[in-house]
Design an enzyme around this catalytic site. Structure first.
Site, PDB file in Angstrom:
ATOM      1  N   SER A   1      40.049  47.444  42.860  1.00 61.03           N
ATOM      2  CA  SER A   1      41.472  47.756  42.804  1.00 61.03           C
ATOM      3  C   SER A   1      41.714  48.913  41.852  1.00 61.03           C
ATOM      4  O   SER A   1      40.972  49.101  40.883  1.00 61.03           O
ATOM      5  CB  SER A   1      42.244  46.528  42.308  1.00 61.03           C
ATOM      6  OG  SER A   1      43.578  46.866  41.991  1.00 61.03           O
TER       7      SER A   1
ATOM      8  N   TYR B   1      43.910  40.094  36.035  1.00 61.28           N
ATOM      9  CA  TYR B   1      43.380  40.767  37.224  1.00 61.28           C
ATOM     10  C   TYR B   1      42.825  42.143  36.860  1.00 61.28           C
ATOM     11  O   TYR B   1      41.720  42.505  37.265  1.00 61.28           O
ATOM     12  CB  TYR B   1      44.477  40.881  38.271  1.00 61.28           C
ATOM     13  CG  TYR B   1      44.071  41.617  39.525  1.00 61.28           C
ATOM     14  CD1 TYR B   1      43.170  41.061  40.425  1.00 61.28           C
ATOM     15  CD2 TYR B   1      44.607  42.873  39.817  1.00 61.28           C
ATOM     16  CE1 TYR B   1      42.802  41.721  41.586  1.00 61.28           C
ATOM     17  CE2 TYR B   1      44.256  43.547  40.982  1.00 61.28           C
ATOM     18  CZ  TYR B   1      43.350  42.965  41.859  1.00 61.28           C
ATOM     19  OH  TYR B   1      42.990  43.630  43.003  1.00 61.28           O
TER      20      TYR B   1
END
Length: 179
Positions: free
Chosen positions: A138, A152
């Site tokens: 990501s 995250y």
């Protein structure tokens, strides 16, 4: 498009739906024999039904023993392994400033341990085939995104560090890894 993948075998984790299923579908369209993986057996059965010729291996790859079993079962059906796609992950977490020890462990299990477990479990098969590993990551690993969960972002940054750290030792065994 012809990516030269005809006849290759691929194991895609987290492929019962979403991005993982799209990756598995694209690999199969390129001529790969695909092994699907997911934790939910009913979602996995639906995915397999939509990809005739694929195999399905249920298991939670964030747990080392299940990752080993998933690879073993996939190899039993595929015969060998050319491509490992480490796709398990989720960006859902608590808002920044609300992290708990349990949440850190949960998010790292999904976004980092699932990959490290799979690479370890599949390493010898990938060495035998001079295979390739692709780890889905990501932008949160690379820059601070407003309101993105800190757990995250940290897990994906750790994934990038893992991939960079593993690139040289795996390349010495003719295995390529990228994120």
């Amino acid at each position: 498009m012809d990516l030269g993948l005809f006849g290759k075998t691929a194991l895609v984790t987290g492929s019962s739906k979403g991005i993982g299923l799209a990756i598995a579908t694209a690999l199969q369209a390129e001529g790969c024999v695909v092994a699907l993986n997911g934790r939910n057996s009913s979602d996995l059965a639906l995915a397999k039904a939509g990809l005739p010729g694929s195999i399905a291996v249920a298991g939670d790859v964030s747990k080392p023993e299940q990752a080993k079993r998933v690879v073993s079962e996939a190899l039993s059906s595929l015969g060998h392994l050319d491509i490992l796609i480490c796709n398990v992950g989720s960006g859902q977490s608590v808002p920044p400033g609300h992290e708990t020890a349990e949440e850190w462990h949960r998010v790292f299990a999904l976004n980092l341990w699932s990959t490290t477990n799979m690479v370890e479990a599949a390493k010898s098969a990938l060495i035998a085939s001079s295979g390739n590993i692709v780890c889905i990551s990501s932008i949160c690993a690379l820059e601070a995104i407003p309101d993105a969960p800190v757990t995250y972002s940290a897990a994906k940054a750790a994934l990038h560090a893992y991939v960079r750290g593993m690139a040289r030792p795996l390349s010495a065994e003719n295995v390529r890894i990228n994120a």
